[in-house]
Design a protein around this motif. Sequence first.
Motif, PDB file in Angstrom:
ATOM      1  N   PRO A 156       0.821  -1.222   0.000  1.00  0.00           N
ATOM      2  CA  PRO A 156       0.000   0.000   0.000  1.00  0.00           C
ATOM      3  C   PRO A 156       0.851   1.267   0.000  1.00  0.00           C
ATOM      4  O   PRO A 156       1.853   1.360   0.722  1.00  0.00           O
ATOM      5  N   GLU A 157       0.441   2.226  -0.796  1.00  0.00           N
ATOM      6  CA  GLU A 157       1.188   3.476  -0.913  1.00  0.00           C
ATOM      7  C   GLU A 157       1.226   4.239   0.405  1.00  0.00           C
ATOM      8  O   GLU A 157       2.177   4.962   0.691  1.00  0.00           O
ATOM      9  N   ASP A 158       0.168   4.093   1.216  1.00  0.00           N
ATOM     10  CA  ASP A 158       0.102   4.857   2.461  1.00  0.00           C
ATOM     11  C   ASP A 158       0.780   4.143   3.630  1.00  0.00           C
ATOM     12  O   ASP A 158       0.762   4.647   4.752  1.00  0.00           O
ATOM     13  N   GLN A 159       1.355   2.976   3.375  1.00  0.00           N
ATOM     14  CA  GLN A 159       2.042   2.241   4.441  1.00  0.00           C
ATOM     15  C   GLN A 159       3.554   2.414   4.288  1.00  0.00           C
ATOM     16  O   GLN A 159       4.113   2.105   3.235  1.00  0.00           O
ATOM     17  N   PRO A 160       4.234   2.955   5.323  1.00  0.00           N
ATOM     18  CA  PRO A 160       5.680   3.189   5.211  1.00  0.00           C
ATOM     19  C   PRO A 160       6.435   1.906   4.866  1.00  0.00           C
ATOM     20  O   PRO A 160       6.101   0.821   5.350  1.00  0.00           O
ATOM     21  N   ARG A 161       7.433   2.052   4.035  1.00  0.00           N
ATOM     22  CA  ARG A 161       8.257   0.907   3.662  1.00  0.00           C
ATOM     23  C   ARG A 161       9.409   0.773   4.656  1.00  0.00           C
ATOM     24  O   ARG A 161      10.133   1.736   4.896  1.00  0.00           O
ATOM     25  N   PRO A 162       9.574  -0.399   5.225  1.00  0.00           N
ATOM     26  CA  PRO A 162      10.654  -0.559   6.206  1.00  0.00           C
ATOM     27  C   PRO A 162      12.029  -0.495   5.557  1.00  0.00           C
ATOM     28  O   PRO A 162      12.215  -0.893   4.406  1.00  0.00           O
ATOM     29  N   LEU A 163      12.982   0.011   6.323  1.00  0.00           N
ATOM     30  CA  LEU A 163      14.390   0.040   5.915  1.00  0.00           C
ATOM     31  C   LEU A 163      15.143  -1.011   6.708  1.00  0.00           C
ATOM     32  O   LEU A 163      15.001  -1.093   7.932  1.00  0.00           O
ATOM     33  N   TRP A 164      15.944  -1.803   6.016  1.00  0.00           N
ATOM     34  CA  TRP A 164      16.793  -2.804   6.670  1.00  0.00           C
ATOM     35  C   TRP A 164      18.250  -2.451   6.436  1.00  0.00           C
ATOM     36  O   TRP A 164      18.692  -2.318   5.293  1.00  0.00           O
ATOM     37  N   ILE A 165      18.980  -2.263   7.522  1.00  0.00           N
ATOM     38  CA  ILE A 165      20.419  -2.029   7.465  1.00  0.00           C
ATOM     39  C   ILE A 165      21.117  -3.376   7.623  1.00  0.00           C
ATOM     40  O   ILE A 165      20.900  -4.088   8.605  1.00  0.00           O
ATOM     41  N   LEU A 166      21.913  -3.741   6.649  1.00  0.00           N
ATOM     42  CA  LEU A 166      22.698  -4.969   6.697  1.00  0.00           C
ATOM     43  C   LEU A 166      24.102  -4.573   7.131  1.00  0.00           C
ATOM     44  O   LEU A 166      24.816  -3.893   6.392  1.00  0.00           O
ATOM     45  N   ALA A 167      24.487  -4.953   8.342  1.00  0.00           N
ATOM     46  CA  ALA A 167      25.738  -4.498   8.956  1.00  0.00           C
ATOM     47  C   ALA A 167      26.713  -5.660   9.045  1.00  0.00           C
ATOM     48  O   ALA A 167      26.358  -6.731   9.545  1.00  0.00           O
ATOM     49  N   ALA A 168      27.936  -5.439   8.581  1.00  0.00           N
ATOM     50  CA  ALA A 168      28.898  -6.541   8.574  1.00  0.00           C
ATOM     51  C   ALA A 168      30.325  -6.030   8.653  1.00  0.00           C
ATOM     52  O   ALA A 168      30.625  -4.892   8.310  1.00  0.00           O
ATOM     53  N   SER A 169      31.189  -6.928   9.100  1.00  0.00           N
ATOM     54  CA  SER A 169      32.613  -6.626   9.192  1.00  0.00           C
ATOM     55  C   SER A 169      33.379  -7.832   8.630  1.00  0.00           C
ATOM     56  O   SER A 169      32.999  -8.369   7.584  1.00  0.00           O
ATOM     57  N   LEU A 170      34.389  -8.288   9.322  1.00  0.00           N
ATOM     58  CA  LEU A 170      35.231  -9.372   8.814  1.00  0.00           C
ATOM     59  C   LEU A 170      34.393 -10.626   8.566  1.00  0.00           C
ATOM     60  O   LEU A 170      33.683 -11.095   9.443  1.00  0.00           O
ATOM     61  N   GLY A 171      34.474 -11.171   7.364  1.00  0.00           N
ATOM     62  CA  GLY A 171      33.687 -12.338   7.000  1.00  0.00           C
ATOM     63  C   GLY A 171      32.295 -11.991   6.521  1.00  0.00           C
ATOM     64  O   GLY A 171      31.518 -12.885   6.173  1.00  0.00           O
ATOM     65  N   GLY A 172      31.973 -10.706   6.483  1.00  0.00           N
ATOM     66  CA  GLY A 172      30.624 -10.292   6.131  1.00  0.00           C
ATOM     67  C   GLY A 172      30.228 -10.493   4.679  1.00  0.00           C
ATOM     68  O   GLY A 172      29.094 -10.906   4.411  1.00  0.00           O
ATOM     69  N   PRO A 173      31.098 -10.197   3.706  1.00  0.00           N
ATOM     70  CA  PRO A 173      30.653 -10.292   2.310  1.00  0.00           C
ATOM     71  C   PRO A 173      30.073 -11.642   1.919  1.00  0.00           C
ATOM     72  O   PRO A 173      29.046 -11.703   1.245  1.00  0.00           O
ATOM     73  N   SER A 174      30.685 -12.732   2.344  1.00  0.00           N
ATOM     74  CA  SER A 174      30.163 -14.049   1.957  1.00  0.00           C
ATOM     75  C   SER A 174      28.815 -14.314   2.620  1.00  0.00           C
ATOM     76  O   SER A 174      27.905 -14.882   2.004  1.00  0.00           O
ATOM     77  N   ALA A 175      28.660 -13.897   3.880  1.00  0.00           N
ATOM     78  CA  ALA A 175      27.390 -14.112   4.579  1.00  0.00           C
ATOM     79  C   ALA A 175      26.290 -13.254   3.970  1.00  0.00           C
ATOM     80  O   ALA A 175      25.165 -13.729   3.739  1.00  0.00           O
ATOM     81  N   VAL A 176      26.585 -11.978   3.712  1.00  0.00           N
ATOM     82  CA  VAL A 176      25.580 -11.084   3.146  1.00  0.00           C
ATOM     83  C   VAL A 176      25.197 -11.530   1.742  1.00  0.00           C
ATOM     84  O   VAL A 176      24.025 -11.491   1.361  1.00  0.00           O
ATOM     85  N   LYS A 177      26.174 -11.968   0.958  1.00  0.00           N
ATOM     86  CA  LYS A 177      25.872 -12.453  -0.390  1.00  0.00           C
ATOM     87  C   LYS A 177      24.950 -13.667  -0.335  1.00  0.00           C
ATOM     88  O   LYS A 177      23.986 -13.769  -1.098  1.00  0.00           O
ATOM     89  N   ASP A 178      25.227 -14.591   0.562  1.00  0.00           N
ATOM     90  CA  ASP A 178      24.369 -15.772   0.692  1.00  0.00           C
ATOM     91  C   ASP A 178      22.945 -15.369   1.070  1.00  0.00           C
ATOM     92  O   ASP A 178      21.973 -15.926   0.549  1.00  0.00           O
ATOM     93  N   PHE A 179      22.822 -14.402   1.970  1.00  0.00           N
ATOM     94  CA  PHE A 179      21.512 -13.898   2.385  1.00  0.00           C
ATOM     95  C   PHE A 179      20.784 -13.249   1.209  1.00  0.00           C
ATOM     96  O   PHE A 179      19.613 -13.561   0.928  1.00  0.00           O
ATOM     97  N   LEU A 180      21.471 -12.356   0.489  1.00  0.00           N
ATOM     98  CA  LEU A 180      20.838 -11.627  -0.605  1.00  0.00           C
ATOM     99  C   LEU A 180      20.487 -12.539  -1.770  1.00  0.00           C
ATOM    100  O   LEU A 180      19.448 -12.352  -2.427  1.00  0.00           O
ATOM    101  N   ASP A 181      21.339 -13.517  -2.054  1.00  0.00           N
ATOM    102  CA  ASP A 181      21.070 -14.423  -3.176  1.00  0.00           C
ATOM    103  C   ASP A 181      19.780 -15.216  -2.987  1.00  0.00           C
ATOM    104  O   ASP A 181      19.200 -15.713  -3.955  1.00  0.00           O
ATOM    105  N   ARG A 182      19.331 -15.347  -1.757  1.00  0.00           N
ATOM    106  CA  ARG A 182      18.105 -16.107  -1.472  1.00  0.00           C
ATOM    107  C   ARG A 182      16.839 -15.271  -1.631  1.00  0.00           C
ATOM    108  O   ARG A 182      15.740 -15.830  -1.691  1.00  0.00           O
TER     109      ARG A 182
END
Length: 372
Positions: A156-182
């Motif tokens: 719905p246009e009148d319902q705010p869209r949630p924002l998700w911050i994906l926060a990562a450090s050492l070892g993060g790229p592989s974990a975030v990629k696996d999450f996003l690929d799904r």
Amino acid sequence: MSSDHSGKAQAVAIVADDLLQQQRLRNLLTEAGYDVVVSTAPERLNPALVSSSTIGLWLVDADLEHCPERVRDALYDARDCRVLFDEAPDCDRQDMAYRLWEKRLLTSVHRALDNQPEQTEQAAEDVARETPEDLQRLPATGPSALHLPKALENWPEDQPRPLWILAASLGGPSAVKDFLDRLPEGLPCRFIYAQHIDGHFEEQLERSLGRHCALPVQRLRSGSMLPPGVVHIAPVANSIRIAPGGRVQHNEYGWRGPFSPCLDELMQTMALSYEGPVNAIVFSGMGGDALIGASTLQEAGGQVWIQSPESCIQPAMPAAIREAGLHSGQGDTAALAQSLLHLLQQQLKGEQAEAPEATATSVPAIAQSERR
């Protein structure tokens, strides 16, 4: 302006017995150019926040004798940060003795911040060790991508869209990629991915993440509008803000703290200025970044999930969030992806937004945290 060698305002936390003294100290330090990121009474302090890598100095003007033992021990035994104990004189603020104390206090704060422990600099170097070769080798998840529930196709246009911050450090790229690929394309929420990484690798990170991902992945450029269903990579060199009209602008200065992007700063900025729910998932990483940000999001009613430490390459960062009791759920990357779709459907129906419980018979759902 009191800042470090890169021009960033130095972050300070205040612990004082009463609200009036907290405000006096906040005004004093802010006028001197410091960035006050925490101001609280000792009995309300989450002791885990003392480990935050964002904070350069804890200024304590309080009687700790009657505060919780965990708080007292955290402040007395702090090793990776500076703690300055300095009690204000018992006199009127206009008295010469009080003014002299304020002047001496600022000198002590300046000296303490000029002699920071070297561990944070070494930690910042450690988390930047992801190389272009490492990023090129990030594997695709495979044919396990989830399908977009039909209910989420028309947010719905009148319902705010949630924002998700994906926060990562050492070892993060592989974990975030696996999450996003799904995740399927067409998601109604917005994403900002903040990765502790060397600025020279931003382009490679963008290419590597987007290679097998159904969601568009792009670096967050100044003036962007954050369209839904797009993963924006936070800049390393510049901190960001949301300008009037909803556009995200790069600041002329960098991030505070030893890590870039600063996860704490990003979460606090978005919690204060984004028009809608702000949530976060903290993935693999080391260091105490994200502790203050997670606390801010939790107080604002947002969801804070963590990658289960046992599934991380480096579990220290999500484990710190869990130890602080700041998460509402945890799971591996597959569980996190499925639970995001589940939560979006709950929010669309106006149901209470809670992380679903794990079951032994279904695809692993995110496990609810145990509140401490």
